[in-house]
Design an enzyme around this catalytic site. Structure first.
Site: not given
Ligand SMILES: Cc1cc2nc3c(=O)[nH]c(=O)nc-3n(C[C@H](O)[C@H](O)[C@H](O)COP(=O)(O)O)c2cc1C
Length: 368
Positions: A98, A168, A317, A339, A342
């Site tokens: 990315q 961003y 996550r 997961c 949290c």
């Molecule tokens: C610690 C952390 C770091 C993340 N870093 C990015 C990132 O670098 N780029 C991005 O597009 N989204 C980032 N996200 C968002 C995730 O890609 C995703 O959209 C979001 O966590 C929801 O998905 P999940 O419920 O499977 O975690 C991040 C999320 C977390 C928790």
């Protein structure tokens, strides 16, 4: 359905499960890939996802979020980036990096200068008032995205993802809440889209017609006066017309009460919180749609895919805690990810990404 193959652009994937971009925070202070990063990615690459998207690679040093973020802003980073691309492929997945610029959501303490943005709208959570970009700086940034994409291709990644979500820089251009410009880069929906449109065209020139370019997009900024769904759908149509290989549907900004990574999602009804928006995107685009956000049960994931609300699903996550989760599901496990959303993993921005809860549980078990 989850484990059926799918094609995005010219890329064939073994299944529909994507590791969503998640800043790994394992680069050195100049953004170079470290051995620690390679070890981390190796586990993920072997975990069974069809596609692994590496988190934020900064296109300019003054667009980085942390001092341990991966850089893709210098030509001499390419050979080490190539090691990660190679490793992902060796693990059986396809690799994407990315490319991103943090804009107003960068921290002055990291940058040692004032973060930039289309307009000087304060990020309430951090109290940062960004410096509005000059027109010539905007054109420079377009080129920086293109050069970064060129480095991704040169390093051997199978595709590149442009980060246009989560508040961003590109997302700040798209949102009426953060883009108050009155020149050609703001004012109307067409003008707000101009930056992303210019970035994609410049990236395309750099990487050629066949190289897959993915975009992660906010369908909802989850803040007052954020992008309306109708406008976000027009953006998605514009992206599809530009020939992007896939759109990842997300939402939220740093200032959102409930944004991209929502807390305390329990398996079942709370999962897939951007599903209804993905369904709308599917109706207006010609490219595959990736749904991200709160997915954790194989049953919900299969339902999303079978209903046609999305073509692929991405997890962030759950894979921090269980990088081999896809393989376990493939082997017949039918329980949701462990997961608990949290968000402790998001707390310590200067530490390598890891499941802090798991570490606490392990420490607790050692003490008992
Ligand atoms: C610690 C952390 C770091 C993340 N870093 C990015 C990132 O670098 N780029 C991005 O597009 N989204 C980032 N996200 C968002 C995730 O890609 C995703 O959209 C979001 O966590 C929801 O998905 P999940 O419920 O499977 O975690 C991040 C999320 C977390 C928790």
């Amino acid at each position: 359905m989850l484990f059926s193959p799918v094609t995005i652009g010219s890329l064939e994937l073994q299944n529909r499960l994507v590791r969503a971009a998640c800043g790994e925070r394992r680069a050195d202070r100049d953004g170079f890939i470290t051995h620690e990063m390679l070890a981390y990615i190796d586990e993920l690459a072997r975990g069974g996802c069809g596609l692994v998207i590496l988190g934020h690679g900064y296109i300019r040093r003054d667009g980085r979020l942390t001092d341990n973020e991966t850089g893709i802003n210098r030509d001499d980073q390419v050979s080490r980036l190539g090691l990660v691309a190679e490793q992902i492929r060796a693990g059986g997945a396809r690799g994407v990096i990315q490319i991103s610029h943090g804009g107003a959501q960068c921290r002055p303490s990291v940058l040692e200068t004032t973060p930039v943005s289309p307009s000087g709208v304060e990020v309430r959570k951090t109290k940062v008032i960004p410096r509005p970009l000059e027109s010539d700086e905007i054109l420079e940034l377009v080129s920086d995205f293109a050069f970064a994409a060129g480095r991704a291709k040169e390093a051997g990644f199978d595709a590149v993802q442009i980060h246009a979500a989560h508040g961003y820089l590109i997302s700040q251009f798209l949102s009426p809440a953060t883009n108050l410009r009155t020149d050609e880069w703001g004012g109307s929906p067409e003008n707000r889209f101009r930056f992303l449109d210019s970035v994609i065209r410049a990236v395309r020139e750099q990487v050629g017609e066949d190289y897959p370019v993915l975009v992660k997009q906010n369908l909802d900024d989850c803040i007052p006066k954020g992008i309306p769904l109708s406008e976000a759908l027009t953006v998605a149509t514009g992206l599809s017309d530009l020939g992007v290989a896939a759109i990842e549907v997300s939402g939220g900004m740093v200032d959102s009460e409930r944004g991209a990574a929502r807390k305390d999602i329990t398996p079942g009804k709370q999962e897939a919180y951007f599903r209804s928006m993905a369904r709308e995107v599917v109706k207006v685009v010609d490219c595959p749609v990736i749904l991200v956000g709160g997915l954790k049960s194989p049953s919900v994931i299969n339902d999303v895919l079978e209903s046609g609300d999305a073509d692929l699903v991405a997890l962030a996550r759950p894979l921090i805690r269980e990088p081999r989760l896809p393989l376990e599901w493939l082997d017949g496990r039918d329980t949701p990810a462990d997961c608990e959303s949290c968000n402790r993993c998001a707390l310590y921005k200067d530490r390598p990404l890891r499941c802090e809860s798991l570490i606490l549980e392990q420490e607790q078990a050692r003490e008992d």
